[in-house]
Design a protein around this motif. Structure first.
Motif, short mmCIF file in Angstrom:
data_model
loop_
_atom_site.label_atom_id
_atom_site.label_comp_id
_atom_site.label_asym_id
_atom_site.label_seq_id
_atom_site.Cartn_x
_atom_site.Cartn_y
_atom_site.Cartn_z
N GLU A 65 42.51 25.74 38.33
CA GLU A 65 41.25 25.03 38.67
C GLU A 65 40.19 26.05 38.10
N HIS A 66 40.23 27.29 37.58
CA HIS A 66 39.08 28.35 37.17
C HIS A 66 39.41 28.69 35.88
N ASP A 67 38.38 28.67 35.05
CA ASP A 67 38.58 29.54 33.71
C ASP A 67 38.70 31.32 33.89
N ALA A 68 39.22 31.52 32.89
CA ALA A 68 39.76 33.05 33.05
C ALA A 68 38.38 33.85 33.14
N ASN A 69 37.17 33.49 32.45
CA ASN A 69 35.99 34.32 32.72
C ASN A 69 35.51 34.35 34.16
N GLU A 70 35.98 33.27 35.09
CA GLU A 70 35.49 33.19 36.37
C GLU A 70 36.66 34.05 37.10
N LEU A 71 37.93 33.94 36.82
CA LEU A 71 38.72 34.79 37.41
C LEU A 71 39.04 36.33 37.28
N VAL A 72 38.45 36.84 36.09
CA VAL A 72 38.32 38.25 36.27
C VAL A 72 37.02 39.02 36.75
N THR A 73 36.33 37.85 37.71
CA THR A 73 35.36 38.45 38.45
C THR A 73 35.71 38.61 39.91
N ILE A 89 41.43 40.24 38.87
CA ILE A 89 42.69 39.69 38.29
C ILE A 89 42.47 39.97 37.01
N PRO A 90 43.54 40.62 36.40
CA PRO A 90 43.67 40.86 34.98
C PRO A 90 44.08 39.69 34.34
N ARG A 91 43.54 39.63 33.05
CA ARG A 91 44.30 38.89 31.81
C ARG A 91 45.46 39.58 31.43
N LEU A 92 46.58 39.00 30.92
CA LEU A 92 47.94 39.62 30.43
C LEU A 92 47.39 40.67 29.26
#
Length: 240
Positions: A65-73, A89-92
């Motif tokens: 439910e969240h975009d990657a740019n949100e998740l990495v914060t 939370i990192p991107r692979l």
């Protein structure tokens, strides 16, 4: 020689599935790791175990439910050992850029047919971009994910994650063309291990945290162990 994989990096020492955790694993000389993947809302591969954010970040909602740019914060320190600095939370992709592992076990959890397809295609694209296709095995307990790997990304090595013996894990792994069997340690008998190896499977046993169990499974001939404490495993077995 029984190889060592860091479980979610070095889960027993650092917040799991974070860059700090994988760097800690490498600091012990352990060159192999296991991690978990979910797709963000905008289709990026995020390194997090649960489909929801609550346990590791304290936030509500699902990863999807969240975009990657949100998740990495979002700080993912909540469930692990104390750590002094925020651990997003990192991107692979970030791990591929910063962590030079010899081999990666990338576990994909249960998914619908559509989501399984999107996930395995995203893994293949990223692995090709970073030239690590030969260093990656995609693992899952989900038949939908394993079917998607067979159908859409046959170039990727694949493995079955087996926690229960209600179906013969060797038969399931063979049916899906797996190269690796990630076997819960409670299922790892010498007989099952030998049968799997005769079928050409690399048997990776999880989650192994006690030195006595590490030594016993190594004596059985397990190909690799997945552990929360890669430093301890390295010291116990005298190898990485």
């Amino acid at each position: 020689m029984t190889l060592i994989y860091g479980h979610r990096g070095a889960k027993g020492e650092c917040p799991e599935n974070t860059l700090a955790s994988f760097q800690q694993c490498l600091s012990h000389g352990v060159q192999r790791c296991e991690l978990d993947l979910h797709l963000s809302r905008d289709g990026e591969l995020m390194v997090i175990h649960d489909p929801t954010l609550k346990r590791t970040t304290g936030r509500r909602g699902k990863v999807a439910e969240h975009d990657a740019n949100e998740l990495v914060t979002y700080d993912a320190r909540m469930s692990g050992p104390h750590w002094p600095k925020p651990c997003p939370i990192p991107r692979l992709a970030e791990l591929f850029e910063h962590c030079d592992f010899e081999h990666w076990q990338l576990e994909v959890k249960s998914a619908s047919r559509v989501r399984a397809a999107r996930t395995v295609l995203a893994i293949q694209e990223l692995a090709e971009r970073y030239d690590v296709v030969d260093k990656v095995t995609v693992t899952s307990s989900s038949r939908e994910v394993l079917r998607a790997l067979n159908r859409l990304t046959p170039r990727l090595s694949r493995g079955l994650v087996a926690e229960y013996a209600w179906l013969d894990p060797l038969k399931v792994a063979k049916h899906h063309g797996c190269n690796l069997l990630a076997l819960n340690w409670t299922l790892c008998t010498p007989e099952r291990l030998l049968r799997a190896q005769k079928e050409g499977l690399h048997v990776s046993v999880w989650t192994v945290n006690e030195p006595a169990l590490m030594r016993r499974l190594a004596d059985f001939g397990a190909d690799s162990l997945i552990t929360d404490f890669p430093g301890l495993a390295s010291a116990t077995l005298g190898n990485c």
